[in-house]
Design an enzyme around this catalytic site. Structure first.
Site, mmCIF file in Angstrom:
data_model
loop_
_atom_site.group_PDB
_atom_site.id
_atom_site.type_symbol
_atom_site.label_atom_id
_atom_site.label_comp_id
_atom_site.label_asym_id
_atom_site.label_seq_id
_atom_site.Cartn_x
_atom_site.Cartn_y
_atom_site.Cartn_z
ATOM 1 N N HIS A 1 46.138 23.465 48.467
ATOM 2 C CA HIS A 1 45.283 24.167 47.507
ATOM 3 C C HIS A 1 45.957 24.471 46.177
ATOM 4 O O HIS A 1 45.346 25.051 45.285
ATOM 5 C CB HIS A 1 44.759 25.463 48.121
ATOM 6 C CG HIS A 1 45.808 26.538 48.203
ATOM 7 N ND1 HIS A 1 46.813 26.510 49.136
ATOM 8 C CD2 HIS A 1 46.019 27.640 47.456
ATOM 9 C CE1 HIS A 1 47.585 27.561 48.971
ATOM 10 N NE2 HIS A 1 47.135 28.265 47.955
HETATM 11 C C1 UD1 Z 1 44.745 32.205 45.064
HETATM 12 C C2 UD1 Z 1 46.198 32.604 44.757
HETATM 13 C C3 UD1 Z 1 47.153 31.777 45.598
HETATM 14 C C4 UD1 Z 1 46.803 31.844 47.060
HETATM 15 C C5 UD1 Z 1 45.356 31.402 47.226
HETATM 16 C C6 UD1 Z 1 44.919 31.412 48.665
HETATM 17 C C7 UD1 Z 1 46.562 33.317 42.437
HETATM 18 C C8 UD1 Z 1 47.134 32.939 41.141
HETATM 19 N N1 UD1 Z 1 46.515 32.356 43.366
HETATM 20 O O1 UD1 Z 1 44.572 30.880 44.609
HETATM 21 O O2 UD1 Z 1 48.466 32.278 45.439
HETATM 22 O O3 UD1 Z 1 47.665 31.011 47.811
HETATM 23 O O4 UD1 Z 1 44.554 32.301 46.466
HETATM 24 O O5 UD1 Z 1 43.626 31.010 48.757
HETATM 25 O O6 UD1 Z 1 46.158 34.437 42.602
HETATM 26 N N2 UD1 Z 1 36.616 30.362 45.217
HETATM 27 C C9 UD1 Z 1 35.498 30.394 46.020
HETATM 28 N N3 UD1 Z 1 35.337 31.473 46.833
HETATM 29 C C10 UD1 Z 1 36.226 32.495 46.885
HETATM 30 C C11 UD1 Z 1 37.344 32.451 46.043
HETATM 31 C C12 UD1 Z 1 37.535 31.367 45.221
HETATM 32 O O7 UD1 Z 1 34.674 29.490 46.016
HETATM 33 O O8 UD1 Z 1 36.017 33.446 47.661
HETATM 34 C C13 UD1 Z 1 36.816 29.175 44.345
HETATM 35 C C14 UD1 Z 1 36.407 29.455 42.929
HETATM 36 O O9 UD1 Z 1 35.746 28.351 42.453
HETATM 37 C C15 UD1 Z 1 37.714 29.635 42.210
HETATM 38 C C16 UD1 Z 1 38.671 28.786 43.016
HETATM 39 O O10 UD1 Z 1 38.186 28.831 44.350
HETATM 40 O O11 UD1 Z 1 37.643 29.250 40.883
HETATM 41 C C17 UD1 Z 1 40.070 29.285 42.984
HETATM 42 O O12 UD1 Z 1 40.150 30.658 43.345
HETATM 43 P P1 UD1 Z 1 41.275 31.635 42.706
HETATM 44 O O13 UD1 Z 1 41.189 32.986 43.314
HETATM 45 O O14 UD1 Z 1 41.192 31.536 41.230
HETATM 46 O O15 UD1 Z 1 42.639 30.963 43.099
HETATM 47 P P2 UD1 Z 1 43.111 30.255 44.435
HETATM 48 O O16 UD1 Z 1 43.298 28.817 44.111
HETATM 49 O O17 UD1 Z 1 42.261 30.613 45.604
#
Ligand code: UD1
Length: 370
Positions: free
Chosen positions: A215
């Site tokens: 991821h």
């Molecule tokens: C975040 C953490 C990372 C952790 C990961 C675990 C940071 C910088 N990164 O990354 O360290 O390992 O979480 O998952 O904080 N999304 C959904 N549903 C959700 C949450 C996110 O669909 O409940 C999608 C959204 O489109 C979002 C993307 O996932 O833009 C990324 O989510 P985000 O929280 O920005 O970062 P992660 O890549 O999950």
């Protein structure tokens, strides 16, 4: 007569890897309260992760109480998420401040709340403080560095973290080597792990499949990069099934990748008990996560990390993890070693014994509830 107020700690959680780290701390505070302890807490969910599969399922399975506040930040760029969390947490602190802001791990919510609290002179404690990958291209490393630069009390998971902190000038009386709360949760739930519904459907057999998780933006945002990695994994796994719980970020890129071998099984992000059941019984795990390398080390499961660096070097020097880098060609020789039955067995790092949460709360009790 004025009410005697209890010292309150804000416990911050925002994203999936935070939830298993806060659960044992909350449990230990509640155990201390049951024995007459005065320490109280407010659980603050920033809402960085909001899907049931990324958040709610973990609260249910790990028995984490409903948050007192949800800042509902949702998705956004790094700066958008940081700014919104800071604004909303600051408002909450201005309405009613707490005695301490306790943050865990390295996600954006960790850094944002630490900044908002410290600017209002609310001291900050950082659980998992002091770890460093040295890779500034990862948002988590920036989060760690910023958070630690304004942290008052460090609850650390390893001697390497202690040394990093001392080297950056942190005095010993602010460093508390307590162990690993993520491992507390794993050990507390080991006997509750359960197979996912697809276990029987796919005919999975213990030690006869591989678990894959990817991821990191560097690995999954580019279609060619992700496709090359998946092809190497598919080939390296021989004919064994590869179980791939797909993170929402990865799902976006995966849609346009074709021609993968048919031993891949793409599944939704798994709840805690199912995911760790899969890991415990896997022949090996291939990942770009940090936390999973700690769990595989404790479960003695071979782990290959597709990153150039790790902030958790003890998983490599003591545990079962090998840092392969992001060039997919590194997978073939590692898989040869695995299939030859020559993977290292590893040992469990000091204080990863299931008692970190209790140690943290004993220190907080002394510090705040005297
Ligand atoms: C975040 C953490 C990372 C952790 C990961 C675990 C940071 C910088 N990164 O990354 O360290 O390992 O979480 O998952 O904080 N999304 C959904 N549903 C959700 C949450 C996110 O669909 O409940 C999608 C959204 O489109 C979002 C993307 O996932 O833009 C990324 O989510 P985000 O929280 O920005 O970062 P992660 O890549 O999950």
């Amino acid at each position: 007569m004025s009410e005697v107020t209890k010292p309150t700690v804000d416990i911050i959680a925002g994203a999936r890897p935070n939830f298993m780290k806060i659960a044992p701390i909350i449990r230990a505070i509640e155990a201390s309260q049951a024995k007459g302890g005065r320490l109280s807490y407010r659980l603050i969910h920033t809402g960085q992760h909001y899907d049931a599969k990324m958040s709610g399922d973990f609260f249910t399975q790990l028995g984490i109480p409903a948050p007192h506040f949800n800042l509902e930040v949702g998705s956004g760029t790094q700066a958008e998420q940081t700014a919104t969390i800071m604004t909303r947490y600051e408002k909450l602190l201005l309405e009613k401040r707490s005695e301490l802001c306790l943050v865990v791990g390295d996600v954006t919510s960790t850094m944002a709340c630490a900044i908002a609290a410290q600017k209002l002179c609310v001291p900050v404690a950082h659980v998992e403080g002091g770890i460093r990958s040295g890779d500034w291209t990862m948002p988590e490393e920036i989060n760690r560095m910023v958070t630690d630069s304004i942290t008052n009390y460090f609850f650390t998971t390893s001697e390497v973290a202690n040394a990093n902190l001392r080297r950056s000038g942190v005095a010993d009386d602010r460093i508390f080597f307590v162990g690993n709360t993520m491992i507390d949760t794993l050990l507390a739930n080991m006997s509750r792990l359960q197979p996912p519904a697809f276990w029987n459907e796919l005919g999975l057999v213990e030690k006869k499949y591989i678990v894959l998780t990817l991821h990191r933006p560097n690995n999954v945002d580019g279609e060619n990069t992700l496709a090359a990695m998946l092809k190497a994994v598919g080939k390296g796994a021989r004919n064994l099934p590869v179980i791939f719980p797909v993170h929402p970020r990865t799902a976006k890129t995966l849609k346009s990748i074709e021609g993968l071998s048919n031993n891949f099984h793409f599944v939704d992000p798994q709840p805690y008990l199912e995911f760790n059941y899969l890991v415990k019984n896997a022949m090996a795990v291939i990942t770009d996560s940090g936390g999973i390398t700690e769990e595989t080390t404790v479960m003695g499961v071979p782990c290959m990390t597709l990153r150039e660096s790790t902030e958790r070097p003890e998983t490599v020097t003591m545990g079962t993890n090998a840092l392969l880098g992001t060039d997919p060609t590194a997978l073939a020789p590692a898989m040869d070693e695995l299939f030859a039955g020559k993977w290292k067995r590893g040992t469990i790092p000091p204080l990863w014994d299931g008692k970190a949460g209790e140690r943290i709360v004993a220190i907080l009790d002394k510090m705040l509830a005297r």
